[in-house]
Design an enzyme around this catalytic site. Sequence first.
Site, mmCIF file in Angstrom:
data_model
loop_
_atom_site.group_PDB
_atom_site.id
_atom_site.type_symbol
_atom_site.label_atom_id
_atom_site.label_comp_id
_atom_site.label_asym_id
_atom_site.label_seq_id
_atom_site.Cartn_x
_atom_site.Cartn_y
_atom_site.Cartn_z
ATOM 1 N N HIS A 103 -11.017 9.362 10.533
ATOM 2 C CA HIS A 103 -10.193 9.988 9.911
ATOM 3 C C HIS A 103 -10.420 11.963 9.799
ATOM 4 O O HIS A 103 -10.532 12.765 9.342
ATOM 5 C CB HIS A 103 -9.981 9.884 8.039
ATOM 6 N N CYS A 120 -6.270 25.242 22.141
ATOM 7 C CA CYS A 120 -7.331 24.772 23.078
ATOM 8 C C CYS A 120 -8.152 22.944 22.950
ATOM 9 O O CYS A 120 -9.345 22.682 23.460
ATOM 10 C CB CYS A 120 -7.882 25.665 23.883
ATOM 11 N N SER A 143 -9.299 1.046 -0.547
ATOM 12 C CA SER A 143 -9.123 0.055 -1.369
ATOM 13 C C SER A 143 -7.715 -0.745 -0.508
ATOM 14 O O SER A 143 -6.711 -1.091 -1.294
ATOM 15 C CB SER A 143 -7.643 1.582 -2.634
#
Length: 226
Positions: free
Chosen positions: A104, A115, A172
């Site tokens: 993440h 770019c 979770s």
Amino acid sequence: MKITILTGAGVSAESGLGTFRDKGGVWTKYDLQEVATPQGFARDPEKVIDFYNMRRKNARGAKPNAAHFALARLQAEFRGEVELITQNVDSLHEAAGSTALHMHGAHGRARCMSCHAKWDAPLVMAVDDPCPTCGEATTRPDVVWFGETPHYLPEIATHLASADLFVAIGTSGTVYPAAGFVAEARGRGARTLEINLEPSNFADLFDDVILGPASETVPQWVDTLL
Ligand code: OAD
């Protein structure tokens, strides 16, 4: 033997960084649609940049806890292979000495939408920061928002398919694709272990479970392996 480990916010909870969905968690205080989606960023970039500035600042004083250190010890000393995948955007695994795939992203990194350059984010980012490579004011935190594709998915697929043991720690099991990793690893023949404060959403897909605070359970589990 190969161990593939997925960590979530629960592993950093005892370092003082809040989780997302527990009582008082980040998503009980902030609307994730506003601060963690490309649409939210398009609507109000300043709000999103400020949210990650706040999270980066909170994380700055945080120290790795015994769970992070135990995982680093496992990576260094285990006689087989240990691959660490984290959903966390903090850098506590690295601070403890681990190498982890940040699926993440990381709020300590910034990237350019023009770019695609990446660099260490300053403590406080601003909407009009120019990219250090191309100069365009199209910079954002290098975090993955809802609706975006996580980083390292091909590498992760390999680590799930070749794992003898898959371990989920402090997550979770709510956010895909990470929530599906246990099923994927299990389907490819891995034994599965959950280490969490409470059973997660996919508790029935784990062969074994260890419940309790990560700073206690993870070092104990690592001791049994080394
Ligand atoms: P959650 O907040 O959804 O879940 C945290 C888990 O950690 C829960 O199952 C808790 O029971 C457990 N937990 C809490 N304290 C613990 C402790 N001291 N020891 C062990 N376990 C503990 O966090 P994640 O599953 O990591 O994504 O959330 C997944 C993703 O949702 C995040 O990466 C983030 C979020 O939205 C994005 O922002 C894209």
